[in-house]
Enzyme design. Structure first.
Site, PDB file in Angstrom:
ATOM      1  N   THR A   1      -6.561 -14.545 -17.561  1.00  0.00           N
ATOM      2  CA  THR A   1      -7.029 -14.394 -18.951  1.00  0.00           C
ATOM      3  C   THR A   1      -8.233 -15.288 -19.235  1.00  0.00           C
ATOM      4  OG1 THR A   1      -5.228 -15.889 -19.557  1.00  0.00           O
ATOM      5  CG2 THR A   1      -4.906 -13.568 -20.059  1.00  0.00           C
TER       6      THR A   1
ATOM      7  N   GLN B   1       0.583 -10.872  -8.741  1.00  0.00           N
ATOM      8  CA  GLN B   1       0.849  -9.597  -9.403  1.00  0.00           C
ATOM      9  C   GLN B   1      -0.469  -8.985  -9.886  1.00  0.00           C
ATOM     10  OE1 GLN B   1       3.711 -11.883 -12.021  1.00  0.00           O
ATOM     11  NE2 GLN B   1       4.786  -9.916 -11.943  1.00  0.00           N
TER      12      GLN B   1
ATOM     13  N   HIS C   1       0.822  -5.806  -6.321  1.00  0.00           N
ATOM     14  CA  HIS C   1       0.591  -4.568  -7.062  1.00  0.00           C
ATOM     15  C   HIS C   1      -0.705  -3.869  -6.668  1.00  0.00           C
ATOM     16  CE1 HIS C   1       3.513  -6.353 -10.253  1.00  0.00           C
ATOM     17  NE2 HIS C   1       4.134  -5.815  -9.235  1.00  0.00           N
TER      18      HIS C   1
ATOM     19  N   CYS D   1      -5.198  13.521  -0.058  1.00  0.00           N
ATOM     20  CA  CYS D   1      -5.394  13.363   1.391  1.00  0.00           C
ATOM     21  C   CYS D   1      -5.209  11.916   1.836  1.00  0.00           C
ATOM     22  CB  CYS D   1      -6.761  13.886   1.814  1.00  0.00           C
ATOM     23  SG  CYS D   1      -8.148  12.860   1.276  1.00  0.00           S
TER      24      CYS D   1
HETATM   25 ZN   LIG Z   1      -8.846  13.793  -0.665  1.00  0.00          ZN
END
Ligand SMILES: [Zn+2]
Length: 249
Positions: free
Chosen positions: A28, A104, A122, A133
């Site tokens: 922050t 995180q 994360h 794909c």
């Molecule tokens: Zn793709």
């Protein structure tokens, strides 16, 4: 307050294997919003913008809102820099005081500050991936629209609501936590699972030190708690440390 910073500095200095666990409150001060405070991201935007459901099943118009949301977040990231939290943790790793960082955050600021061993639980906002794909792309691809190879929907390489954490990163973070006899939890509300199970585990095995503005559900398990701005707290601990260890050249 000074006594507690001295105690934390001493515990860090004495620890065999210390690790940091960081959350949105660490970034922050760089100008990035957190998620759940009164000015947090999920108070301003619906969580559906970050959900697998929207990515996979929403009509084009809703998906476009999601893409715009992530484009905006990528643009915001380009304008910010690491703050004292990132810099001090990177220095501690360099000086052998910290074995690594479990974060995180998806902003990459620990890595930009020079931290070497980082487990981004994360994911990473700067990496773009095709949902169809699986190919990876640079952040610019997000602005172009769909996957240049297969036309699939593009997404950031972060954990969306409804998705599991990346297995390899999780395993690495768990290993590091098991080795740790001290964990510094910095700027995390410690409410998001499974991430928060790591500081919980650390508290069972060693010392958990919590640095967060607001109380957390794990406060009762902590060795020491500092309800303070993360940057100010780390700077104060760092001052105490430098009284004991001369800075390396
Ligand atoms: Zn793709």
């Amino acid at each position: 307050m000074a006594a507690i910073h001295e105690e934390v500095a001493l515990a860090l200095w004495q620890a065999e294997t210390a690790v940091a666990f960081t959350g949105a409150g660490s970034s922050t001060a760089s100008g990035l919003p957190d998620f759940r405070s009164t000015r947090g991201l999920w108070r301003q935007f619906p969580e559906a913008l970050a959900s697998r459901e929207t990515l996979e099943h929403a009509l084009e118009e809703r998906y476009e809102e999601m893409r715009a949301f992530y484009l905006w977040r990528l643009e915001t990231l380009q304008k910010v820099d690491p703050n004292p939290v990132h810099r001090i943790l990177a220095q501690w790793e360099q000086r052998g005081l910290l074995a690594g960082i479990i974060t995180q955050n998806v902003d990459g600021l620990h890595q930009r500050a020079g931290s070497q061993k980082v487990f981004p639980l994360h994911g990473d906002l700067h990496t773009i991936r095709c949902q169809r794909c699986g190919r990876f792309f640079r952040p610019e691809a997000m602005a172009q629209g769909s996957c240049p190879v297969c036309g699939g929907r593009l997404r950031p390489h972060v954990v969306l609501f409804g998705e599991a954490l990346p297995r390899d990163v999780w395993d690495g973070a768990l290993d590091l936590t098991r080795q740790a006899d001290l964990m510094l939890a910095v700027g995390s509300s410690l409410q998001v699972y499974p991430a928060a199970s790591l500081p919980r585990l650390a508290a069972q095995k060693g010392k958990l030190i919590i640095i967060n503005q607001e109380p957390t559900p794990l406060d009762d398990l902590a060795f020491r708690i500092l309800h303070q701005d993360a940057g100010e707290a780390l700077a104060a601990i760092d001052r105490e440390l430098s009284l004991r260890i001369p800075p390396s050249n």
